[in-house]
Design an enzyme around this catalytic site. Sequence first.
Site, PDB file in Angstrom:
ATOM      1  N   ASP A  32      39.467  44.690  40.707  1.00  0.00           N
ATOM      2  CA  ASP A  32      40.753  44.186  40.230  1.00  0.00           C
ATOM      3  C   ASP A  32      41.140  45.082  39.050  1.00  0.00           C
ATOM      4  O   ASP A  32      40.328  45.873  38.561  1.00  0.00           O
ATOM      5  CB  ASP A  32      40.581  42.723  39.807  1.00  0.00           C
ATOM      6  CG  ASP A  32      41.790  42.182  39.063  1.00  0.00           C
ATOM      7  OD1 ASP A  32      42.913  42.350  39.560  1.00  0.00           O
ATOM      8  OD2 ASP A  32      41.605  41.627  37.969  1.00  0.00           O
ATOM      9  N   ASP A  34      43.951  44.048  36.089  1.00  0.00           N
ATOM     10  CA  ASP A  34      44.217  43.283  34.861  1.00  0.00           C
ATOM     11  C   ASP A  34      43.016  42.439  34.460  1.00  0.00           C
ATOM     12  O   ASP A  34      42.484  41.679  35.272  1.00  0.00           O
ATOM     13  CB  ASP A  34      45.429  42.355  35.054  1.00  0.00           C
ATOM     14  CG  ASP A  34      46.747  43.111  35.072  1.00  0.00           C
ATOM     15  OD1 ASP A  34      46.839  44.156  34.412  1.00  0.00           O
ATOM     16  OD2 ASP A  34      47.685  42.661  35.760  1.00  0.00           O
ATOM     17  N   ASP A  43      51.032  42.984  32.444  1.00  0.00           N
ATOM     18  CA  ASP A  43      52.379  42.415  32.409  1.00  0.00           C
ATOM     19  C   ASP A  43      52.712  41.880  31.016  1.00  0.00           C
ATOM     20  O   ASP A  43      53.848  41.974  30.559  1.00  0.00           O
ATOM     21  CB  ASP A  43      52.527  41.289  33.442  1.00  0.00           C
ATOM     22  CG  ASP A  43      52.558  41.820  34.868  1.00  0.00           C
ATOM     23  OD1 ASP A  43      52.913  43.004  35.057  1.00  0.00           O
ATOM     24  OD2 ASP A  43      52.241  41.061  35.795  1.00  0.00           O
ATOM     25  N   ASP A 123      47.442  42.712  41.495  1.00  0.00           N
ATOM     26  CA  ASP A 123      48.781  42.114  41.491  1.00  0.00           C
ATOM     27  C   ASP A 123      49.610  42.650  40.318  1.00  0.00           C
ATOM     28  O   ASP A 123      50.594  42.038  39.923  1.00  0.00           O
ATOM     29  CB  ASP A 123      48.667  40.581  41.417  1.00  0.00           C
ATOM     30  CG  ASP A 123      49.952  39.886  41.837  1.00  0.00           C
ATOM     31  OD1 ASP A 123      50.889  40.584  42.277  1.00  0.00           O
ATOM     32  OD2 ASP A 123      50.030  38.652  41.717  1.00  0.00           O
ATOM     33  N   ASP A 203      38.249  38.988  38.085  1.00  0.00           N
ATOM     34  CA  ASP A 203      38.265  37.949  37.044  1.00  0.00           C
ATOM     35  C   ASP A 203      39.117  36.738  37.417  1.00  0.00           C
ATOM     36  O   ASP A 203      38.849  35.634  36.967  1.00  0.00           O
ATOM     37  CB  ASP A 203      38.809  38.535  35.722  1.00  0.00           C
ATOM     38  CG  ASP A 203      40.321  38.717  35.770  1.00  0.00           C
ATOM     39  OD1 ASP A 203      41.043  37.906  35.168  1.00  0.00           O
ATOM     40  OD2 ASP A 203      40.793  39.646  36.444  1.00  0.00           O
TER      41      ASP A 203
END
EC number: 3.1.3.75
Length: 268
Positions: A32, A34, A43, A123, A203
């Site tokens: 992943d 972030d 973000d 994402d 996470d």
Amino acid sequence: MKRCCEGVGLPCLFKGVGMASPRPPKYLLIFDFDETIINENSDDSIVRAAPGQALPEHIRQTFREGFYNEYMQRVLAYMGDQGVKMGDFKTVYENIPLSPGMPDLFQFLSKNHELFEIILISDANMFGIECNLRAAGFYSLFRKIFSNPSGFDKRGYFTLGPYHSHKCLDCPANMCKRKILTEYLAERAQEEVEFERVFYVGDGANDFCPSVTLTSADVAFPRKGYPMHRMTQEMEKQQPGAFQATVVPWESATEVARYLQEVLKKKC
């Protein structure tokens, strides 16, 4: 250049009859982005480029659970209206710190790159991920990056789109990481690449969804105290044995590197 004579240092200048083709990587390693590779939510980080480093209340109130991608589209439109340009975003992304121990893990993977196929499923967005990884010097480690499409339109506004549509009820409307991973494994199998083991480093709740598909040969590395870790613990309590993969929580990514090192030692 690849060497065929380890320790002798002679370059491989010929292909003899019956020479073995290069072996495919043994292990698939999924990251992943972030709060896994980087120590922040990117973000949230880009708000540092907004006037006063904050968003107005009327924008923040438009957030709906499960529709974060749409919300970020509105955030970026507002920032474009405020004159925030590509260079401003790039500077923020390039300066987001990596998570503790992540440079050590990446150095380890660089030294053992022939054994690992490494992909990233996030994402966040393609532009931000690429800026950060290039600045950190680790972009070339990744065979493939799956993330939301992003770019800059004629006005210079930063634009963001959804990755895909799906039918998973547990994931945000724009991305199901389980679908991405399942399709990737099927595509690689068609290309006659099968992995001995799969490792997943994440996470969030959206990392729990794909990790449920891992087998007993695989390993999930949830960041300690984050949603993915809590969800694996809850599943184990409610349905013992339902979560098949070995769970190795981490606070520093050096713990992940150490575990992978042990895996390689056992193979020797």
